[in-house]
Design a protein around this motif. Structure first.
Motif, short mmCIF file in Angstrom:
data_model
loop_
_atom_site.label_atom_id
_atom_site.label_comp_id
_atom_site.label_asym_id
_atom_site.label_seq_id
_atom_site.Cartn_x
_atom_site.Cartn_y
_atom_site.Cartn_z
N LEU A 55 31.91 3.74 -38.48
CA LEU A 55 32.76 3.09 -37.48
C LEU A 55 31.96 2.03 -36.72
CD1 LEU A 55 34.60 6.25 -36.13
CD2 LEU A 55 35.60 4.46 -37.54
N ALA A 56 30.72 2.38 -36.34
CA ALA A 56 29.88 1.42 -35.62
C ALA A 56 29.57 0.21 -36.49
CB ALA A 56 28.59 2.10 -35.16
N TYR A 57 29.26 0.43 -37.76
CA TYR A 57 29.02 -0.69 -38.67
C TYR A 57 30.24 -1.59 -38.75
CZ TYR A 57 29.30 -3.28 -42.97
OH TYR A 57 29.53 -4.28 -43.87
N SER A 58 31.42 -1.01 -38.87
CA SER A 58 32.63 -1.82 -39.00
C SER A 58 32.86 -2.65 -37.74
CB SER A 58 33.85 -0.97 -39.34
OG SER A 58 34.22 -0.12 -38.28
N ALA A 59 32.61 -2.07 -36.58
CA ALA A 59 32.74 -2.83 -35.33
C ALA A 59 31.71 -3.95 -35.26
CB ALA A 59 32.59 -1.90 -34.13
N ASP A 60 30.46 -3.63 -35.54
CA ASP A 60 29.37 -4.61 -35.50
C ASP A 60 29.70 -5.81 -36.39
OD1 ASP A 60 26.93 -5.99 -35.57
OD2 ASP A 60 25.86 -4.39 -36.59
N ASN A 61 30.08 -5.56 -37.62
CA ASN A 61 30.33 -6.67 -38.54
C ASN A 61 31.60 -7.44 -38.17
OD1 ASN A 61 28.40 -7.40 -40.38
ND2 ASN A 61 29.49 -6.60 -42.14
N ALA A 62 32.67 -6.74 -37.81
CA ALA A 62 33.90 -7.44 -37.45
C ALA A 62 33.70 -8.31 -36.21
CB ALA A 62 35.04 -6.44 -37.23
N LEU A 63 32.98 -7.78 -35.21
CA LEU A 63 32.70 -8.55 -34.00
C LEU A 63 31.92 -9.83 -34.34
CD1 LEU A 63 31.56 -5.61 -31.70
CD2 LEU A 63 33.56 -7.05 -31.27
N THR A 64 30.93 -9.70 -35.19
CA THR A 64 30.09 -10.85 -35.51
C THR A 64 30.83 -11.85 -36.39
OG1 THR A 64 28.13 -9.50 -35.22
CG2 THR A 64 27.85 -11.54 -36.42
N PHE A 80 26.43 -4.55 -28.66
CA PHE A 80 27.81 -4.08 -28.58
C PHE A 80 27.83 -2.64 -28.11
CE2 PHE A 80 26.85 -2.57 -32.83
CZ PHE A 80 27.66 -1.47 -33.03
N THR A 81 28.98 -2.24 -27.59
CA THR A 81 29.22 -0.85 -27.23
C THR A 81 30.45 -0.39 -27.98
OG1 THR A 81 30.59 -1.41 -25.33
CG2 THR A 81 28.24 -1.10 -24.91
N ILE A 82 30.49 0.88 -28.27
CA ILE A 82 31.64 1.44 -28.98
C ILE A 82 32.04 2.75 -28.31
CG2 ILE A 82 30.18 2.62 -30.68
CD1 ILE A 82 32.44 2.00 -32.76
N THR A 83 33.32 2.98 -28.22
CA THR A 83 33.86 4.23 -27.72
C THR A 83 34.68 4.85 -28.84
OG1 THR A 83 33.94 3.35 -25.47
CG2 THR A 83 35.28 5.30 -25.94
N TYR A 84 34.32 6.06 -29.20
CA TYR A 84 35.04 6.79 -30.23
C TYR A 84 36.21 7.52 -29.57
CZ TYR A 84 30.76 5.85 -32.78
OH TYR A 84 29.70 5.23 -33.38
N CYS A 125 41.06 4.67 -33.71
CA CYS A 125 39.97 5.64 -33.71
C CYS A 125 38.82 5.27 -32.79
CB CYS A 125 39.41 5.78 -35.12
SG CYS A 125 40.61 6.42 -36.26
N ALA A 126 38.61 3.96 -32.60
CA ALA A 126 37.49 3.50 -31.79
C ALA A 126 37.78 2.10 -31.25
CB ALA A 126 36.20 3.49 -32.61
N ALA A 127 37.13 1.78 -30.15
CA ALA A 127 37.23 0.44 -29.56
C ALA A 127 35.81 -0.01 -29.23
CB ALA A 127 38.09 0.46 -28.31
N ALA A 128 35.56 -1.29 -29.43
CA ALA A 128 34.22 -1.82 -29.19
C ALA A 128 34.32 -3.18 -28.53
CB ALA A 128 33.46 -1.94 -30.51
N GLN A 129 33.26 -3.52 -27.83
CA GLN A 129 33.11 -4.86 -27.27
C GLN A 129 31.67 -5.27 -27.49
OE1 GLN A 129 34.93 -6.08 -23.52
NE2 GLN A 129 32.91 -6.81 -22.87
N GLY A 130 31.48 -6.54 -27.81
CA GLY A 130 30.12 -6.99 -28.04
C GLY A 130 30.00 -8.48 -28.01
N ALA A 131 28.81 -8.94 -28.29
CA ALA A 131 28.52 -10.37 -28.28
C ALA A 131 27.68 -10.71 -29.50
CB ALA A 131 27.78 -10.77 -27.01
#
Length: 141
Positions: A55-64, A80-84, A125-131
């Motif tokens: 899940l963290a990988y998917s957020a990291d890559n999608a954000l970037t 980035f931060t992620i909340t499961y 399932c999860a929400a993330a925010q990052g830069a």
């Protein structure tokens, strides 16, 4: 520089880890990107749900990728931060990211990760925010 869906798919295809998990860019346009990963037994943890690292990988890559849609191809995640929110099950993960704000060299993005199963509505399932930031000296680029 305008980056197309084909360009984004090529960048992802060049990432060995993306190939390992079966990731693919499903949508890509200015200000947003969607990454999908088929849920396979290799991506599960001991309770039979998708491992949090996936899940963290998917957020990291999608954000970037979303950030790269407005900043260009030479970007890396700067944090980035992620909340499961709930366990991910089903047949597919979908990480949908969009740009919240961008300058010339940095973009702040948000991402929602859904699990998809036949016959049911997508489950958040999860929400993330990052830069992500422009990096001029990326090794190998």
């Amino acid at each position: 520089m305008t980056i197309t869906l084909d360009d984004a798919q090529g960048v992802l295809a060049a990432q060995p880890f993306a190939s390992l998990v079966g990731g693919r860019i499903a949508a890509f346009e200015t200000g947003s990107a969607t990454l999908e990963i088929p849920i396979t037994p290799a991506l599960l943890q001991q309770f039979g749900v998708v491992h949090g690292g996936v899940l963290a990988y998917s957020a990291d890559n999608a954000l970037t990728f979303a950030a790269g849609s407005v900043l260009g191809p030479k970007v890396l995640t700067s944090g980035f931060t992620i909340t499961y929110l709930r366990p991910a099950t089903g047949s597919l993960l979908r990480a949908e990211a969009s740009v919240v704000s961008a300058t010339r060299r940095q973009a702040v993005c948000r991402c929602e990760i859904f699990s998809i199963a036949d016959g049911r509505a997508p489950v958040l399932c999860a929400a993330a925010q990052g830069a992500a930031s422009v990096v001029d000296d990326i090794p190998g680029s």
